[in-house]
Design a protein around this motif. Structure first.
Motif, PDB file in Angstrom:
ATOM      1  N   LEU A 106       0.785  -1.449  -0.047  1.00 34.53           N
ATOM      2  CA  LEU A 106      -0.109   0.074  -0.101  1.00 34.53           C
ATOM      3  C   LEU A 106       0.840   1.289   0.104  1.00 34.53           C
ATOM      4  N   ALA A 107       2.050   1.251   0.595  1.00 35.51           N
ATOM      5  CA  ALA A 107       2.990   2.456   0.758  1.00 35.51           C
ATOM      6  C   ALA A 107       3.481   2.501  -0.622  1.00 35.51           C
ATOM      7  N   GLY A 108       3.873   1.468  -1.400  1.00 35.47           N
ATOM      8  CA  GLY A 108       4.489   1.552  -2.546  1.00 35.47           C
ATOM      9  C   GLY A 108       3.424   2.072  -3.720  1.00 35.47           C
ATOM     10  N   VAL A 109       2.109   1.818  -3.466  1.00 33.27           N
ATOM     11  CA  VAL A 109       1.127   2.489  -4.386  1.00 33.27           C
ATOM     12  C   VAL A 109       1.352   4.098  -4.316  1.00 33.27           C
ATOM     13  N   MET A 110       0.876   4.284  -2.874  1.00 37.88           N
ATOM     14  CA  MET A 110       1.241   5.738  -2.581  1.00 37.88           C
ATOM     15  C   MET A 110       2.259   6.524  -3.134  1.00 37.88           C
ATOM     16  N   ASN A 125       6.045   7.595 -10.813  1.00 40.47           N
ATOM     17  CA  ASN A 125       7.060   6.784 -11.295  1.00 40.47           C
ATOM     18  C   ASN A 125       6.908   5.446 -10.764  1.00 40.47           C
ATOM     19  N   PRO A 126       6.865   4.223 -11.582  1.00 39.22           N
ATOM     20  CA  PRO A 126       6.709   2.902 -11.209  1.00 39.22           C
ATOM     21  C   PRO A 126       7.937   2.320 -10.482  1.00 39.22           C
ATOM     22  N   CYS A 143      -0.014  -5.626  -9.642  1.00 38.47           N
ATOM     23  CA  CYS A 143      -1.433  -5.406  -9.799  1.00 38.47           C
ATOM     24  C   CYS A 143      -1.964  -4.420 -10.669  1.00 38.47           C
ATOM     25  N   ARG A 144      -0.886  -3.500 -11.067  1.00 38.95           N
ATOM     26  CA  ARG A 144      -1.296  -2.363 -12.063  1.00 38.95           C
ATOM     27  C   ARG A 144      -1.440  -2.947 -13.272  1.00 38.95           C
ATOM     28  N   HIS A 145      -0.383  -3.971 -13.911  1.00 38.75           N
ATOM     29  CA  HIS A 145      -0.679  -4.656 -14.808  1.00 38.75           C
ATOM     30  C   HIS A 145      -1.964  -5.571 -15.083  1.00 38.75           C
ATOM     31  N   ALA A 146      -2.133  -6.181 -13.924  1.00 41.67           N
ATOM     32  CA  ALA A 146      -3.358  -7.180 -14.142  1.00 41.67           C
ATOM     33  C   ALA A 146      -4.545  -6.586 -13.972  1.00 41.67           C
ATOM     34  N   PHE A 147      -4.732  -5.453 -13.119  1.00 40.20           N
ATOM     35  CA  PHE A 147      -6.027  -5.021 -12.932  1.00 40.20           C
ATOM     36  C   PHE A 147      -6.341  -3.636 -13.452  1.00 40.20           C
ATOM     37  N   GLY A 148      -5.165  -3.147 -14.059  1.00 34.44           N
ATOM     38  CA  GLY A 148      -5.457  -1.487 -14.364  1.00 34.44           C
ATOM     39  C   GLY A 148      -5.078  -0.578 -13.399  1.00 34.44           C
ATOM     40  N   PRO A 149      -4.894   0.810 -13.715  1.00 33.39           N
ATOM     41  CA  PRO A 149      -4.385   1.732 -12.896  1.00 33.39           C
ATOM     42  C   PRO A 149      -5.321   2.297 -12.083  1.00 33.39           C
ATOM     43  N   ASP A 150      -6.716   2.095 -11.839  1.00 30.68           N
ATOM     44  CA  ASP A 150      -7.845   2.590 -11.479  1.00 30.68           C
ATOM     45  C   ASP A 150      -7.549   2.392  -9.450  1.00 30.68           C
ATOM     46  N   HIS A 151      -7.276   3.442  -8.994  1.00 31.80           N
ATOM     47  CA  HIS A 151      -6.941   3.313  -7.492  1.00 31.80           C
ATOM     48  C   HIS A 151      -8.125   2.955  -6.776  1.00 31.80           C
ATOM     49  N   ARG A 152      -9.215   2.827  -7.396  1.00 30.63           N
ATOM     50  CA  ARG A 152     -10.273   2.523  -6.473  1.00 30.63           C
ATOM     51  C   ARG A 152     -10.291   0.958  -6.254  1.00 30.63           C
ATOM     52  N   THR A 153      -9.456   0.254  -7.384  1.00 27.54           N
ATOM     53  CA  THR A 153      -9.222  -1.151  -7.435  1.00 27.54           C
ATOM     54  C   THR A 153      -7.852  -1.593  -6.772  1.00 27.54           C
ATOM     55  N   LEU A 154      -6.836  -0.461  -7.329  1.00 28.44           N
ATOM     56  CA  LEU A 154      -5.430  -0.858  -7.038  1.00 28.44           C
ATOM     57  C   LEU A 154      -4.904  -0.623  -5.603  1.00 28.44           C
TER      58      LEU A 154
END
Length: 349
Positions: free
Chosen positions: A82-86, A93-94, A284-295
């Protein structure tokens, strides 16, 4: 401008349900796997005896030695992911994660300093929090033009225009922290040295149930979900976010503070475990997309399950000898980091 595809509520629920089921299977696997195998058929009886308050030997093994450790692994992995996503949303930057930006190293300095002097557990937690906050504050000050909406607008400066500068700054700060860690290890008494080394590498041996990391994780996830739409807008373009009424400076301050707190809780629970915050959000971004509501929730569930599996492998692959789980996550994370760096270089050409 890059578009961000919306995720339907049905697909979002299905995705999170699948990840939750996988995480539950990982926890069950952690309970049955070990030097002494527990048959899956015995799990209902062991859990029933725990709930009845009359645990037998097998139930005590499950509760204290395995499920407690698996619980710590899950909350640590979820917090780091979760900290990584933030952080990736913050610098757009990924390659950003608590380990690469030096926040984990700062938390390690504070916690190891407390361990060196034989401090109580709450002082170790406080030391890790202080170290993580200090590194986050340094990064924040270096990027204050972006966070405060100074010259260059919302997208100018380090965070918007040149996120690589902030990444390099984090690497330098991490190197300085590791120098302090090496100094403390060189003067540590023999009785504490081995534990400090394993803790620095990232090791979940001896961990058990802890309430505070769970409280921090759930609070951070709920607060982040309330800002998911704003994160989506900022991910497209910070200037557009300001035009649409998003408080970009406040959002970035929240991301800095929240990611630092999550990292501190993860470090005090399992030590300095690297690259979970890089590998899991990328997958997760590759599998489910960049929408943060899901990510955001997907990364938390996947990060927890990933670290549970990695820790189960670390304690069973050479059983009865146990490996530090941080070694396995680094062996997985370094190739992913190099691949991402290569991809970014190709896109920049």
């Amino acid at each position: 401008m890059t578009t961000l595809a919306a995720t339907s509520p049905t697909r979002r629920c299905a995705t999170l349900g699948l990840l939750a089921a996988c995480a539950l299977l990982a926890l069950v696997g952690a309970g049955v796997a070990g030097s002494v195998a527990v048959p899956v058929s015995e799990l209902p009886h062991a859990l029933a005896s725990l709930l009845a308050g009359t645990p037998d030997g097998m139930a005590a093994t499950l509760l204290d030695l395995r499920l407690g450790r698996a619980s710590s692994a899950f909350v640590t992995g979820a917090a780091l992911a979760l900290a990584g996503v933030m952080m990736q949303a913050l610098v757009r930057n990924p390659l950003a994660d608590p380990y690469v930006l030096g926040v984990s190293a700062g938390a390690a300095v504070g916690a190891l300093a407390a361990l060196l002097f034989g401090a109580a557990l709450w002082l170790v937690d406080f030391g890790a929090l202080a170290g993580a906050v200090l590194i986050s504050l340094l990064l924040y000050l270096l990027a204050r033009r972006d966070l405060g909406g100074g010259r260059g607008g919302a997208s100018g400066g380090v965070l918007g225009g040149e996120p690589g500068v902030l990444l390099l700054t984090g690497v330098v700060l991490a190197s300085a922290c590791m120098a302090l860690v090496t100094l403390m290890l060189s003067v540590a008494p023999e009785s504490r040295l081995r534990g400090m080394v394993f803790w620095m590498i990232g090791d979940l041996a001896g961990t058990s149930w802890r309430l505070l990391p769970w409280v921090v994780l759930l609070a951070a996830l709920l607060l982040a979900m309330r800002r998911a739409r704003a994160l989506n807008v900022m991910a497209l373009h910070a200037d557009a976010a300001v035009t649409l009424g998003v408080n970009v400076a406040g959002l970035r301050r929240f991301l800095f503070a929240c990611s630092g707190l999550l990292t501190a809780c993860a470090v005090t629970t399992g030590g300095s475990i690297g690259f979970v915050g890089l590998v899991v959000p990328h997958a997760c971004r590759h599998a489910f997309g960049p929408d943060h509501r899901t990510l955001l929730p997907a990364a938390a569930l996947a990060g927890g399950g990933f670290l549970v599996l990695a820790d189960t492998l670390a304690r069973t692959v050479l059983a009865p000898q146990q490996l530090p789980v941080g070694v396995l996550t680094s062996l997985i994370g370094v190739p992913v980091f190099l691949f991402q760096l290569h991809q970014l270089h190709l896109r920049a050409r």
